[in-house]
Design a protein around this motif. Sequence first.
Motif, mmCIF file in Angstrom:
data_model
loop_
_atom_site.group_PDB
_atom_site.id
_atom_site.type_symbol
_atom_site.label_atom_id
_atom_site.label_comp_id
_atom_site.label_asym_id
_atom_site.label_seq_id
_atom_site.Cartn_x
_atom_site.Cartn_y
_atom_site.Cartn_z
ATOM 1 N N ASN A 52 50.441 39.179 31.952
ATOM 2 C CA ASN A 52 50.753 39.638 33.309
ATOM 3 C C ASN A 52 49.507 39.820 34.170
ATOM 4 N N SER A 53 49.699 39.645 35.457
ATOM 5 C CA SER A 53 48.605 39.805 36.422
ATOM 6 C C SER A 53 49.206 39.977 37.803
ATOM 7 N N THR A 54 48.577 40.799 38.610
ATOM 8 C CA THR A 54 48.913 40.832 40.039
ATOM 9 C C THR A 54 47.752 40.257 40.829
ATOM 10 N N ARG A 55 46.585 40.928 40.728
ATOM 11 C CA ARG A 55 45.438 40.569 41.585
ATOM 12 C C ARG A 55 44.919 39.157 41.337
ATOM 13 N N THR A 56 44.647 38.870 40.079
ATOM 14 C CA THR A 56 43.992 37.596 39.771
ATOM 15 C C THR A 56 44.902 36.431 40.131
ATOM 16 N N ARG A 105 45.208 32.544 32.097
ATOM 17 C CA ARG A 105 45.050 33.908 31.555
ATOM 18 C C ARG A 105 45.821 33.993 30.245
ATOM 19 N N HIS A 133 36.217 37.969 31.595
ATOM 20 C CA HIS A 133 36.936 37.844 32.871
ATOM 21 C C HIS A 133 35.861 37.498 33.916
ATOM 22 N N GLN A 136 36.294 38.031 37.792
ATOM 23 C CA GLN A 136 36.273 39.439 38.218
ATOM 24 C C GLN A 136 34.831 39.902 38.386
ATOM 25 N N PRO A 260 38.367 47.533 38.556
ATOM 26 C CA PRO A 260 38.949 46.185 38.674
ATOM 27 C C PRO A 260 40.448 46.193 38.938
ATOM 28 N N GLY A 261 41.098 47.341 38.712
ATOM 29 C CA GLY A 261 42.541 47.433 38.831
ATOM 30 C C GLY A 261 43.199 46.812 37.593
ATOM 31 N N PRO A 262 44.473 47.127 37.367
ATOM 32 C CA PRO A 262 45.237 48.147 38.076
ATOM 33 C C PRO A 262 44.709 49.556 37.768
HETATM 34 N N1 CP Z 1 41.601 42.952 37.739
HETATM 35 C C1 CP Z 1 42.612 42.225 37.232
HETATM 36 O O1 CP Z 1 42.406 41.284 36.436
HETATM 37 O O2 CP Z 1 43.846 42.587 37.683
HETATM 38 P P1 CP Z 1 45.217 41.856 37.334
HETATM 39 O O3 CP Z 1 45.482 42.096 35.866
HETATM 40 O O4 CP Z 1 46.257 42.474 38.228
HETATM 41 O O5 CP Z 1 45.017 40.386 37.590
#
Ligand code: CP
Length: 306
Positions: A52-56, A105, A133, A136, A260-262
């Motif tokens: 799972n990922s949102t930002r990347t 990913r 990563h 990032q 880096p989030g979340p």
């Molecule tokens: N920083 C980062 O990789 O966030 P995501 O997991 O939301 O992509």
Amino acid sequence: MTSDGRRIGLHTSTKLDFEDLVALVNRGLELSRGGSAKSFAGRNVILAFFENSTRTKVSFEVASTHLGMTAINFDITGSSLSKGESVKDTAETLASYDPSLFVVRSKESGLSQLFEDWTGIPTINAGDGEHEHPTQAILDITTLVERFGSLEALEGLRMAIVGDVLHSRVARSLTQLADLCGIEVSFLGPDNMMPKYIFPNVNRHSSFEVERYDVLYLLRIQRERLAHGEALEVNKYRSRFSLTKERAVHLRPAQVIMHPGPVFPGMEIDAPLIDATNSLIRRQTEISIFARMAIVEAVLEGSIGG
Ligand code: CP
């Protein structure tokens, strides 16, 4: 670029040298200030996210769209992986649809490299297990350069990387690039979250005295990567390593907070501090689009790789 002239992707920050970093950071900042993007119209990028990922994921989608590419999101959950098709067969099948680039990913280390080896198509590592990563880390350095004014200004800064360093691919990639910039890195966290064998030269600090650092880089506690039965004592963690309102009282205006989030407010950081004037957390997310545009341009042009 390989010796036979074949373009390669980006798998690890260890293969980037200082000149690569300068070029990527400068280009990312140029794009962030309205510089015109190169056009790769008519070319496809396949985003294959096995974790799972949102930002990347979204920032790569936006970045490649700004570059005129068509971004194809490979939906793992609805794919034939569920029928037992192997990851290798999946990669080879996706390669038949003529992508110029994969962005991968995975929960496992090394899958982006395998995608490239199996298909011959340049692949960018969007986070592989506990390994790396790199994009990032590039966007983090770009964000720092914007705040501090130049790459040279980063030399001698003191950065605390706080939290679950052991399981953090972000910490690995960022420590490599911070070292290229002459940033002095210290790891802080509970003993069971400290790596024992990597980065022997990085400082280890057992108490979080925020005044000691210019950059406070907070990591997410990766509950999903803790060993089975390994408990997280939240109150104990908060009392020692969270950026709480009480600790933040000691911050100077020039110190910066990154993550880096979340982010889990109340765990790594108290909620009001996410948007404090010292915080670059939202800016990291904004800059990520331009940093990833610079990375995609460079990979497609064969000017970096590793
Ligand atoms: N920083 C980062 O990789 O966030 P995501 O997991 O939301 O992509």
